[in-house]
Design a protein around this motif. Structure first.
Motif, PDB file in Angstrom:
ATOM      1  N   GLY A  92       0.801  -1.220   0.000  1.00 49.26           N
ATOM      2  CA  GLY A  92       0.000   0.000   0.000  1.00 49.26           C
ATOM      3  C   GLY A  92       0.831   1.266   0.000  1.00 49.26           C
ATOM      4  N   THR A  93       2.039   1.206   0.555  1.00 47.74           N
ATOM      5  CA  THR A  93       2.892   2.400   0.640  1.00 47.74           C
ATOM      6  C   THR A  93       3.905   2.490  -0.498  1.00 47.74           C
ATOM      7  N   MET A  94       4.228   1.374  -1.118  1.00 45.98           N
ATOM      8  CA  MET A  94       5.282   1.376  -2.125  1.00 45.98           C
ATOM      9  C   MET A  94       4.792   1.137  -3.548  1.00 45.98           C
ATOM     10  N   THR A  95       3.521   0.827  -3.709  1.00 49.15           N
ATOM     11  CA  THR A  95       2.995   0.619  -5.064  1.00 49.15           C
ATOM     12  C   THR A  95       1.709   1.410  -5.249  1.00 49.15           C
ATOM     13  N   ARG A  96       1.294   1.488  -6.492  1.00 46.51           N
ATOM     14  CA  ARG A  96       0.020   2.119  -6.815  1.00 46.51           C
ATOM     15  C   ARG A  96      -0.978   1.096  -7.353  1.00 46.51           C
ATOM     16  N   TRP A  97      -0.765  -0.143  -6.970  1.00 48.02           N
ATOM     17  CA  TRP A  97      -1.661  -1.192  -7.425  1.00 48.02           C
ATOM     18  C   TRP A  97      -3.060  -0.976  -6.865  1.00 48.02           C
ATOM     19  N   PRO A  98      -4.076  -1.393  -7.590  1.00 50.17           N
ATOM     20  CA  PRO A  98      -5.447  -1.310  -7.077  1.00 50.17           C
ATOM     21  C   PRO A  98      -5.575  -2.150  -5.802  1.00 50.17           C
ATOM     22  N   PRO A  99      -6.478  -1.785  -4.897  1.00 52.41           N
ATOM     23  CA  PRO A  99      -6.661  -2.525  -3.642  1.00 52.41           C
ATOM     24  C   PRO A  99      -6.880  -4.027  -3.842  1.00 52.41           C
ATOM     25  N   THR A 100      -7.660  -4.379  -4.851  1.00 51.77           N
ATOM     26  CA  THR A 100      -7.941  -5.801  -5.091  1.00 51.77           C
ATOM     27  C   THR A 100      -6.668  -6.568  -5.435  1.00 51.77           C
ATOM     28  N   VAL A 101      -5.817  -5.963  -6.264  1.00 53.49           N
ATOM     29  CA  VAL A 101      -4.561  -6.613  -6.641  1.00 53.49           C
ATOM     30  C   VAL A 101      -3.663  -6.765  -5.419  1.00 53.49           C
ATOM     31  N   ARG A 102      -3.609  -5.725  -4.588  1.00 46.89           N
ATOM     32  CA  ARG A 102      -2.778  -5.800  -3.384  1.00 46.89           C
ATOM     33  C   ARG A 102      -3.270  -6.902  -2.445  1.00 46.89           C
ATOM     34  N   LYS A 103      -4.563  -7.016  -2.288  1.00 42.59           N
ATOM     35  CA  LYS A 103      -5.118  -8.028  -1.383  1.00 42.59           C
ATOM     36  C   LYS A 103      -4.851  -9.439  -1.894  1.00 42.59           C
ATOM     37  N   TRP A 104      -5.039  -9.650  -3.200  1.00 45.34           N
ATOM     38  CA  TRP A 104      -4.782 -10.986  -3.746  1.00 45.34           C
ATOM     39  C   TRP A 104      -3.294 -11.337  -3.702  1.00 45.34           C
ATOM     40  N   THR A 105      -2.442 -10.330  -3.890  1.00 48.69           N
ATOM     41  CA  THR A 105      -1.004 -10.572  -3.780  1.00 48.69           C
ATOM     42  C   THR A 105      -0.640 -10.971  -2.350  1.00 48.69           C
ATOM     43  N   THR A 106      -1.215 -10.271  -1.390  1.00 50.22           N
ATOM     44  CA  THR A 106      -0.984 -10.593   0.019  1.00 50.22           C
ATOM     45  C   THR A 106      -1.453 -12.004   0.345  1.00 50.22           C
ATOM     46  N   THR A 107      -2.626 -12.366  -0.140  1.00 48.62           N
ATOM     47  CA  THR A 107      -3.157 -13.710   0.099  1.00 48.62           C
ATOM     48  C   THR A 107      -2.260 -14.777  -0.505  1.00 48.62           C
TER      49      THR A 107
END
Length: 214
Positions: free
Chosen positions: A160-175
């Motif tokens: 969330g602090t180092m990329t501008r990826w959409p929230p959905t992409v960030r959440k799936w990457t985290t998962t």
């Protein structure tokens, strides 16, 4: 001359250690086989097979077969925390707890089957169940659940602090990162819990040997 109580405890310790060694030579359904890792699947969160009619032993085996694949369901729940309702995560902890109880019951039953004087049977069964319950609660639920929780929280914050990826992409990457981490953390945590219990709780009841671990 050794006190009689000490001698009895020593004999009980030898019997339990002998049985632990015999069981160690066998593959443990709960810790040495692939069923422990089936808890990674999302299906393990909701699919609980029905038990069939029959004698007590058959019902017990059906119960074990129904819950044993779910030891790591809570880690899967933690990995999906950012994508699913909180209730689903708590459900995954309930499923994993059923696995812990099933393994404790299984180890207590095996300890009760060891040929020995009836006087020491109940003590051996109780100690086997307590040792297994504590070990599994730490190694299969609490520590790995906390580890995946913190890993996913940290990765979500960093993305969330180092990329501008959409929230959905960030959440799936985290998962995805959380799921990939599960098989990596399993064995180090198991060994650490063994060391922890050997250095603390197991010293309080010397008649109990180490539980078999992967």
């Amino acid at each position: 001359m050794l006190p009689r109580a000490f001698t009895s405890d020593s004999n009980l310790a030898e019997e339990v250690m002998s049985e632990q060694q015999r069981q160690g030579a066998e593959r443990d359904l709960y810790r040495d086989t692939w069923v422990r890792y089936l808890g990674y699947s999302l299906a393990s969160l909701v699919q609980i097979p029905r038990t069939t009619a029959g004698d007590f032993d058959q019902r017990a085996m059906n119960f074990i077969d129904g819950v044993s694949p779910r030891g790591y369901a809570n880690e899967v729940g933690e990995a999906f925390r950012s994508l699913v309702p909180t209730a689903v995560v708590w459900l995954s902890y309930g499923v994993s707890s059923s696995y812990v109880l099933a393994d404790a019951i299984d180890k207590g039953k095996k300890a009760g089957e060891v040929p020995s004087p009836e006087a020491g049977r109940s003590t051996r069964v109780a100690l086997a169940m307590v040792d297994t319950f504590v070990w599994q609660s730490l190694a299969s639920v609490a520590i790995p659940g906390f580890t995946i929780n913190r890993l996913c929280a940290a990765s979500l914050y960093v993305l969330g602090t180092m990329t501008r990826w959409p929230p959905t992409v960030r959440k799936w990457t985290t998962t995805t990162l959380g799921l990939l981490a599960i098989p990596v953390i399993v064995h180090p945590i198991d060994r650490s819990v063994d060391f922890l219990l050997d250095s603390s709780l197991r010293k309080l009841y010397p008649s109990v040997g180490k539980p078999s671990t992967p």
